[in-house]
Scaffold this motif. Structure first.
Motif, PDB file in Angstrom:
ATOM      1  N   VAL A 136      16.742   1.638  -4.896  1.00 40.18           N
ATOM      2  CA  VAL A 136      15.710   1.921  -5.885  1.00 40.18           C
ATOM      3  C   VAL A 136      14.408   2.206  -5.134  1.00 40.18           C
ATOM      4  O   VAL A 136      13.846   1.318  -4.498  1.00 40.18           O
ATOM      5  N   LEU A 137      13.957   3.461  -5.212  1.00 34.73           N
ATOM      6  CA  LEU A 137      12.761   3.868  -4.489  1.00 34.73           C
ATOM      7  C   LEU A 137      11.591   4.021  -5.443  1.00 34.73           C
ATOM      8  O   LEU A 137      11.662   4.742  -6.440  1.00 34.73           O
ATOM      9  N   PHE A 138      10.500   3.329  -5.125  1.00 32.17           N
ATOM     10  CA  PHE A 138       9.267   3.483  -5.877  1.00 32.17           C
ATOM     11  C   PHE A 138       8.578   4.759  -5.389  1.00 32.17           C
ATOM     12  O   PHE A 138       8.850   5.248  -4.294  1.00 32.17           O
ATOM     13  N   GLN A 139       7.657   5.268  -6.192  1.00 30.51           N
ATOM     14  CA  GLN A 139       6.920   6.467  -5.790  1.00 30.51           C
ATOM     15  C   GLN A 139       5.777   6.112  -4.832  1.00 30.51           C
ATOM     16  O   GLN A 139       5.284   5.003  -4.850  1.00 30.51           O
ATOM     17  N   PRO A 140       5.397   7.074  -3.972  1.00 29.84           N
ATOM     18  CA  PRO A 140       5.844   8.460  -3.909  1.00 29.84           C
ATOM     19  C   PRO A 140       7.079   8.683  -3.028  1.00 29.84           C
ATOM     20  O   PRO A 140       7.495   9.818  -2.828  1.00 29.84           O
ATOM     21  N   PRO A 183       0.794  -1.233   0.000  1.00 35.57           N
ATOM     22  CA  PRO A 183       0.000   0.000   0.000  1.00 35.57           C
ATOM     23  C   PRO A 183       0.825   1.281   0.000  1.00 35.57           C
ATOM     24  O   PRO A 183       0.331   2.328  -0.415  1.00 35.57           O
ATOM     25  N   ALA A 184       2.074   1.219   0.440  1.00 38.47           N
ATOM     26  CA  ALA A 184       2.903   2.426   0.492  1.00 38.47           C
ATOM     27  C   ALA A 184       3.277   2.945  -0.888  1.00 38.47           C
ATOM     28  O   ALA A 184       3.711   4.091  -1.015  1.00 38.47           O
ATOM     29  N   HIS A 243      -6.664  12.294  -2.427  1.00 37.57           N
ATOM     30  CA  HIS A 243      -7.247  11.844  -1.152  1.00 37.57           C
ATOM     31  C   HIS A 243      -7.218  10.317  -1.066  1.00 37.57           C
ATOM     32  O   HIS A 243      -6.874   9.741  -0.022  1.00 37.57           O
ATOM     33  N   ASP A 244      -7.569   9.649  -2.171  1.00 41.89           N
ATOM     34  CA  ASP A 244      -7.619   8.184  -2.165  1.00 41.89           C
ATOM     35  C   ASP A 244      -6.248   7.574  -1.908  1.00 41.89           C
ATOM     36  O   ASP A 244      -6.088   6.689  -1.062  1.00 41.89           O
ATOM     37  N   LYS A 284       0.075   7.367   3.014  1.00 42.84           N
ATOM     38  CA  LYS A 284       0.358   8.207   4.189  1.00 42.84           C
ATOM     39  C   LYS A 284       1.409   9.286   3.901  1.00 42.84           C
ATOM     40  O   LYS A 284       2.065   9.776   4.812  1.00 42.84           O
ATOM     41  N   ARG A 285       1.556   9.689   2.645  1.00 40.32           N
ATOM     42  CA  ARG A 285       2.550  10.694   2.288  1.00 40.32           C
ATOM     43  C   ARG A 285       1.915  12.077   2.190  1.00 40.32           C
ATOM     44  O   ARG A 285       0.718  12.223   1.974  1.00 40.32           O
TER      45      ARG A 285
END
Length: 328
Positions: free
Chosen positions: A186-190, A39-40, A255-256, A262-263
């Motif tokens: 390697v960082l996925f968004q956001p 979910p992040a 919003h969704d 949680k960013r």
């Protein structure tokens, strides 16, 4: 290769219910739709919005999120039937099918290019500084790792001149960067945008790699054929992608996804622009780029994950359109 069937119990033990406001048990008269993803990560915006805007419910599904930690674990969960839709980088899915999991198929893809950033600590000024350093990944038999290995080679850094370790999902990689335990990740968004805003260096933006379905949505073929599950799910996904691309839904979309990632709003707004306005990384309909999937499969041969004399065509991995496969 991971023993997928034998590892299913471990996946079930690690999976936990995440979705706020939804239930793991289907409401009476609705089809269970357990979604296995992290979910992040905002790349699953279509799933977040599909839940929150009621698009899955409108097709007769009762959606629930079952959080996982990696693509291999996601494959374990779909094989064990603990989820109906699994999200993975392509390599674990191709490997699973080639090792006998013929019931699995690619249904959809959220994007046509990776949304990832290769992010480094501030002391890393360029590629040469990565020599002798430790790099962090979510897993080590996925395109996330293979693409970085190729980039390092292009800049004169060979395997053995750096250490690669499995850290976990993107929030764990950011934490490792902040603690200094890895030099790059390697960082996925956001989270990639968040790290950039915090002053970490973006050494490479993977959005430059076009026609490359870095993440795919996987279902069980039999499940998709029953009760028009695949057709109804495809309809909901297509509807969600059209909804996300409509500018008038911008605020609701933020919003969704914020409910799950949680960013901060500013970070998500910048990510929205990458997906739907400037780079347009998100697919318009959720369809898989079949030529891109073929490219991934060829690279698996190059990386030694598939034998040259036994490379199935992309169609071997795709869900037929007649039962809900989205592809172009």
């Amino acid at each position: 290769m991971i023993g997928f069937r034998h590892a299913a119990c471990a996946a079930l033990a690690l999976a936990f219910l995440f979705s706020p406001g939804s239930s793991a048990r289907a409401a009476e008269g609705s089809e269970p739709l357990n979604l296995g993803y992290i979910p992040a990560n905002s790349i699953y915006w279509d799933l977040d919005a599909g839940i929150e805007e009621g698009f899955f419910k409108a097709e007769g599904f009762a959606p629930a999120v079952i959080a996982n930690q990696s693509s291999p674990q996601s494959m374990q969960m779909i094989i064990s039937r603990s989820v109906q839709l699994a999200i993975t980088q392509p390599e674990p899915l191709v490997a699973a099918i080639n090792h006998g999991a013929k019931e699995l198929a690619v249904m959809s893809a959220p994007g046509d290019a990776p949304d990832w950033f290769l992010v480094t600590r501030p002391d890393i000024k360029g590629w040469a500084d990565l020599k002798g350093k430790t790099l962090g990944f979510s897993a080590l038999k996925v395109n996330e790792f293979y693409l970085v290995r190729k980039l390092l080679g292009d800049h004169g850094i060979k395997p053995g001149q750096y250490d690669a370790i499995q850290v976990g999902p993107t929030p764990a990689k950011l934490a490792a960067l902040e603690k200094g335990s890895i030099a790059a990740g390697v960082l996925f968004q956001p989270t990639g945008v968040l790290a950039q805003n915090q002053g970490l260096k973006v050494l490479y933006d993977f959005a430059q790699i076009k026609h490359y379905p870095a993440l795919i949505y996987v279902v069980n073929r039999k499940w998709a054929a029953e009760n028009q599950n695949g057709i109804r799910l495809a309809r909901a996904i297509e509807r969600t992608h059209r909804w996300l691309y409509d500018p008038k839904n911008h605020d609701a979309a933020i919003h969704d996804v914020q409910k799950y990632t949680k960013r901060p709003t500013a970070v998500l707004d910048a990510t929205y622009r990458l997906y739907f306005v400037t780079d347009k990384l998100y697919t318009r309909t959720g369809a898989v780029d079949t030529a891109g999937l073929a490219r991934v499969i060829r690279e698996m041969v190059t990386n030694g994950e598939l034998a040259k004399n036994a490379v199935p065509p992309p169609s071997a991995y795709l869900l037929p359109k007649a039962i809900g496969g989205l592809q172009h």
